[in-house]
Scaffold this active site. Sequence first.
Site, mmCIF file in Angstrom:
data_model
loop_
_atom_site.group_PDB
_atom_site.id
_atom_site.type_symbol
_atom_site.label_atom_id
_atom_site.label_comp_id
_atom_site.label_asym_id
_atom_site.label_seq_id
_atom_site.Cartn_x
_atom_site.Cartn_y
_atom_site.Cartn_z
ATOM 1 N N SER A 222 0.752 -1.185 0.021
ATOM 2 C CA SER A 222 0.003 0.050 0.047
ATOM 3 C C SER A 222 1.108 1.191 0.183
ATOM 4 C CB SER A 222 -0.869 0.025 1.067
ATOM 5 O OG SER A 222 -0.175 0.084 2.276
ATOM 6 N N GLY A 224 -0.124 4.668 0.114
ATOM 7 C CA GLY A 224 -0.637 5.955 0.476
ATOM 8 C C GLY A 224 -1.861 6.253 -0.549
ATOM 9 N N ALA A 225 -1.651 7.610 -1.032
ATOM 10 C CA ALA A 225 -2.573 8.046 -1.941
ATOM 11 C C ALA A 225 -2.233 7.488 -3.335
ATOM 12 C CB ALA A 225 -2.435 9.670 -1.795
ATOM 13 N N GLY A 227 -2.081 4.306 -3.778
ATOM 14 C CA GLY A 227 -3.129 3.210 -3.826
ATOM 15 C C GLY A 227 -2.247 1.887 -3.614
ATOM 16 N N GLY A 253 -4.840 1.065 5.936
ATOM 17 C CA GLY A 253 -4.102 -0.009 5.993
ATOM 18 C C GLY A 253 -4.956 -1.416 6.109
ATOM 19 N N ASP A 254 -5.504 -1.121 7.514
ATOM 20 C CA ASP A 254 -6.587 -2.122 7.893
ATOM 21 C C ASP A 254 -7.681 -2.249 7.126
ATOM 22 O OD1 ASP A 254 -4.737 -2.138 10.007
ATOM 23 O OD2 ASP A 254 -5.734 -0.823 11.236
HETATM 24 N N1 LIG Z 1 -4.403 10.407 1.112
HETATM 25 C C1 LIG Z 1 -4.853 9.154 0.516
HETATM 26 N N2 LIG Z 1 -5.904 9.412 -0.325
HETATM 27 C C2 LIG Z 1 -6.410 8.406 -1.013
HETATM 28 N N3 LIG Z 1 -6.403 7.061 -0.472
HETATM 29 C C3 LIG Z 1 -5.427 7.006 0.484
HETATM 30 C C4 LIG Z 1 -4.634 8.046 1.024
HETATM 31 N N4 LIG Z 1 -3.930 7.365 2.029
HETATM 32 C C5 LIG Z 1 -4.112 6.239 1.839
HETATM 33 N N5 LIG Z 1 -5.073 5.894 1.131
HETATM 34 C C6 LIG Z 1 -5.576 4.476 0.650
HETATM 35 O O1 LIG Z 1 -5.220 3.561 1.996
HETATM 36 C C7 LIG Z 1 -4.375 2.640 1.368
HETATM 37 C C8 LIG Z 1 -3.525 2.263 2.735
HETATM 38 O O2 LIG Z 1 -2.647 3.525 3.114
HETATM 39 P P1 LIG Z 1 -1.388 3.427 3.534
HETATM 40 O O3 LIG Z 1 -0.421 2.921 2.644
HETATM 41 O O4 LIG Z 1 -1.036 4.709 4.162
HETATM 42 O O5 LIG Z 1 -1.355 2.159 4.677
HETATM 43 P P2 LIG Z 1 -0.649 1.851 6.219
HETATM 44 O O6 LIG Z 1 0.549 2.655 6.493
HETATM 45 O O7 LIG Z 1 -0.478 0.213 6.295
HETATM 46 O O8 LIG Z 1 -1.933 2.297 7.011
HETATM 47 P P3 LIG Z 1 -2.329 2.006 8.634
HETATM 48 O O9 LIG Z 1 -1.206 0.990 9.156
HETATM 49 O O10 LIG Z 1 -2.126 3.135 9.544
HETATM 50 O O11 LIG Z 1 -3.676 1.277 8.726
HETATM 51 C C9 LIG Z 1 -3.535 2.979 0.318
HETATM 52 O O12 LIG Z 1 -3.357 1.921 -0.463
HETATM 53 C C10 LIG Z 1 -4.709 3.848 -0.396
HETATM 54 O O13 LIG Z 1 -5.678 2.769 -1.139
HETATM 55 MG MG LIG Z 2 -0.220 -0.591 7.912
#
Ligand SMILES: Nc1ncnc2c1ncn2[C@@H]1O[C@H](COP(=O)(O)OP(=O)(O)OP(=O)(O)O)[C@@H](O)[C@H]1O
Ligand SMILES: [Mg+2]
Length: 312
Positions: A222, A224-225, A227, A253-254
């Site tokens: 994953s 962030g924004a 995808g 992420g969850d």
């Molecule tokens: N700013 C954003 N705009 C649109 N979608 C987002 C954004 N941030 C996160 N996402 C969506 O959320 C998914 C997971 O985000 P991220 O990669 O930050 O996960 P993470 O760090 O494992 O999160 P966490 O562990 O806090 O639940 C991304 O793959 C995307 O689909």
């Molecule tokens: Mg995570």
Amino acid sequence: MIITVTLNAALDVTYRVPSLRPHATHRVVDTIERPGGKGLNVARVLAALGHRTAVTGFAGGPAGGELRRLLAAVPRADLLTDALVPIAGATRRTVGVVDIAGGDTTMFNEPGPTVGPAEWASFLDVYRGLLTSGDARGVALCGSLPPGLPVGAYAELVREARTAGVYVLLDTSGEPLRRGLAARPDLIKPNAEELTWLTGFSDPARAARDARRRGARAVAASLGAQGILALDETGGWQAAPPGSLSGNPTGAGDSAVAGLLSGLAEGLPWPERLARAVALSAATVVAPAAGEYDRETYEKLLPRVQVTAAAP
Ligand SMILES: Nc1ncnc2c1ncn2[C@@H]1O[C@H](COP(=O)(O)OP(=O)(O)OP(=O)(O)O)[C@@H](O)[C@H]1O
Ligand SMILES: [Mg+2]
């Protein structure tokens, strides 16, 4: 049924204050308590999607009791089975202080109770029972390890799931991830930082290939924004939301994990699974409470997620 494992569950407490300043006394406007820890977030989203889910891990002390009471009251709690294992220590609290004026949140995360060897053995019995119930479609292993557990705890849980023939997804970080990976999970869902730590590569495609070489059958990174980038032995896909959203990304992420596992249980092919995971996680960013998703945003985004083939 899907199983979620949260070894370091928490009672999430959110205080909202008009403006947060060090050394000052604050009037708390309101206090929200909810069941916390990554696997519990995953379970709540799975239930909201209509999937029967068994929740396991550890709970103890007053915060553990409160967590279980709140778990029984979430939407679609009828779909959730509480299979948390009691422990002598007290479940931790994660305290978030929301600064209403600035909009950001300051977190205080307790480390969690020490889990003893007999408690770990009890957990393994419960976990094996769930895996071999004949009903398990997949298991998500989520979050950090509490003090007292061996660093190879997730590796052991991955091996158990593989022995039982249950699809296993691992979402953790650091050394527990490295060890767990070597036990060959079906899928890992690292974020960009976790993937770079694991492989030493900052390019996600290169890092995801390296993570497969180290033992993951499939990787859904994953970003962030941007995808999710997914790779397995059959191909590669990049799924992106229509744009960057602002809000609270905690727990996004969850929701991605819940999207991936629910899609797998429904037999969806990778592109549809990824579209669901991206739409759900983006809809979690816009929901004000950490780890909850906004259903209307989810339904609006789902047909707008772009999924393209990426080099395997
Ligand atoms: N700013 C954003 N705009 C649109 N979608 C987002 C954004 N941030 C996160 N996402 C969506 O959320 C998914 C997971 O985000 P991220 O990669 O930050 O996960 P993470 O760090 O494992 O999160 P966490 O562990 O806090 O639940 C991304 O793959 C995307 O689909
Ligand atoms: Mg995570």
